[in-house]
Design a protein around this motif. Structure first.
Motif, PDB file in Angstrom:
ATOM      1  N   GLY A 226       0.815  -1.204   0.000  1.00 27.46           N
ATOM      2  CA  GLY A 226       0.000   0.000   0.000  1.00 27.46           C
ATOM      3  C   GLY A 226       0.847   1.251   0.000  1.00 27.46           C
ATOM      4  O   GLY A 226       0.336   2.352  -0.172  1.00 27.46           O
ATOM      5  N   LEU A 227       2.167   1.080   0.193  1.00 27.53           N
ATOM      6  CA  LEU A 227       3.068   2.222   0.301  1.00 27.53           C
ATOM      7  C   LEU A 227       4.409   1.890  -0.340  1.00 27.53           C
ATOM      8  O   LEU A 227       5.029   0.874  -0.008  1.00 27.53           O
ATOM      9  N   LEU A 228       4.833   2.740  -1.267  1.00 29.13           N
ATOM     10  CA  LEU A 228       6.119   2.600  -1.945  1.00 29.13           C
ATOM     11  C   LEU A 228       6.893   3.895  -1.749  1.00 29.13           C
ATOM     12  O   LEU A 228       6.393   4.977  -2.050  1.00 29.13           O
ATOM     13  N   ILE A 229       8.120   3.768  -1.231  1.00 36.87           N
ATOM     14  CA  ILE A 229       8.980   4.918  -0.956  1.00 36.87           C
ATOM     15  C   ILE A 229      10.228   4.804  -1.819  1.00 36.87           C
ATOM     16  O   ILE A 229      10.857   3.744  -1.865  1.00 36.87           O
ATOM     17  N   ALA A 230      10.599   5.894  -2.486  1.00 36.12           N
ATOM     18  CA  ALA A 230      11.774   5.880  -3.351  1.00 36.12           C
ATOM     19  C   ALA A 230      12.651   7.085  -3.065  1.00 36.12           C
ATOM     20  O   ALA A 230      12.152   8.159  -2.707  1.00 36.12           O
ATOM     21  N   VAL A 231      13.942   6.918  -3.260  1.00 36.46           N
ATOM     22  CA  VAL A 231      14.861   8.033  -3.042  1.00 36.46           C
ATOM     23  C   VAL A 231      14.915   8.964  -4.242  1.00 36.46           C
ATOM     24  O   VAL A 231      15.429  10.071  -4.145  1.00 36.46           O
ATOM     25  N   SER A 232      14.382   8.522  -5.379  1.00 36.12           N
ATOM     26  CA  SER A 232      14.383   9.341  -6.580  1.00 36.12           C
ATOM     27  C   SER A 232      12.947   9.663  -6.979  1.00 36.12           C
ATOM     28  O   SER A 232      11.997   9.350  -6.256  1.00 36.12           O
ATOM     29  N   ALA A 233      12.801  10.275  -8.131  1.00 35.51           N
ATOM     30  CA  ALA A 233      11.485  10.762  -8.560  1.00 35.51           C
ATOM     31  C   ALA A 233      10.730   9.720  -9.386  1.00 35.51           C
ATOM     32  O   ALA A 233      11.336   8.842 -10.001  1.00 35.51           O
ATOM     33  N   PRO A 234       9.411   9.822  -9.407  1.00 39.64           N
ATOM     34  CA  PRO A 234       8.618   8.940 -10.258  1.00 39.64           C
ATOM     35  C   PRO A 234       8.387   9.552 -11.634  1.00 39.64           C
ATOM     36  O   PRO A 234       8.556  10.770 -11.825  1.00 39.64           O
TER      37      PRO A 234
END
Length: 276
Positions: A226-234
């Protein structure tokens, strides 16, 4: 089953820093072709780090919707072949029949996530709805998830040249991390490891060290997150896809800062109320 080789190799190099040249050595991540085969037929050949190949096979099969559960794989064997490995999986008969009807070829470099897909419809496949995932994070949970992932990246610390995907649970910390030269491979390995450990993606967040393309969103949603965290941009398509699938997408998570692109209500503390 062949044993997996070292994930790293040592190369001679000359370091030039502040105008001073110093000979020495550096650890580098290994990169080998890894075939993913089902019922004796190769489905994909990816350039990957030769570690956690069992997780890679299971995670790839899950995230590509070839199987619904690890129990759909009757057997999995890792065979050493010329210059690489073949992850050979035998599927249950009814799964193998369905797979044969939709089989496609994939062959690509580490940066490739949708190579060889034969139709636009398949690239933009329908996804499960994760609207009902009830996980809640505070702003500090988001920051801690990213900090914790960095601390668990052993191969990156040694080589400085790999991606990672991790699973974080509030109050519990990092439960699992996988690394690979390919960002898609790292996520597939994580999904496979989580399935093998009984970890439910809906009970935490998946964290990745790369940009968020649409296929990374697809894999996270299929895994149940339900939650995706990334250090860069989508990408813009990744945001639209996450919103439609009910996935909270957090990007550009660096230091104390991050940006929430979709489903902001799952970030319940430390975010201004006018954007929650």
């Amino acid at each position: 089953m062949a044993g997996e080789p070292s994930s790293t190799a040592v190369a001679a190099r000359i370091a030039v820093r502040a105008g001073v040249s110093t000979p020495g050595h550096r650890a580098l991540p290994e990169e080998v072709p890894v075939a993913l085969s089902f019922g004796g037929t190769t489905q994909a050949v990816m350039m990957a780090t030769p570690a956690d190949l069992h997780d890679f096979g299971v995670g790839f099969a899950l995230s590509e919707a070839i199987i619904r559960s690890p129990s759909d794989i009757v057997s999995l064997e890792i065979i050493e072949v010329d210059q690489g490995f073949d992850v050979q999986m035998q599927l249950a008969d009814h799964i193998q029949s369905a797979f044969a009807a939709r089989r496609r070829k994939m062959a690509g470099p580490v940066g490739c996530g949708l190579c060889g897909i034969e139709s636009i419809e398949e690239a933009l496949r329908a996804l499960p709805d994760r609207e009902d995932v009830t996980i809640e994070f505070s702003a500090e949970d988001v920051r801690e998830a990213v900090r914790s992932l960095s601390m668990h990246q052993k191969l990156r610390a040694e080589t400085g040249a790999v991606h990672a995907a991790g699973f974080y649970q509030p109050g519990e910390g990092i439960a699992c991390v996988r690394e690979d030269v390919g960002r898609h491979n790292a996520l597939d390995k994580l999904i496979g490891a989580m399935a093998g450990s009984g970890l439910r993606a809906a009970e935490g967040a998946i964290i990745i060290t790369s940009r968020v393309s649409v296929d990374m969103v697809q894999k996270a949603v299929i895994a149940g997150a339900g939650l995706l965290i990334a250090v860069s941009a989508p990408t813009a398509l990744a945001v639209r896809t996450a919103e439609a699938a009910g996935l909270t997408l957090v990007g550009i998570a660096r230091g104390a800062d991050f940006e929430i692109f979709t489903r902001t209500s799952r970030i319940t503390q430390g975010v201004a109320s006018d954007v929650a």
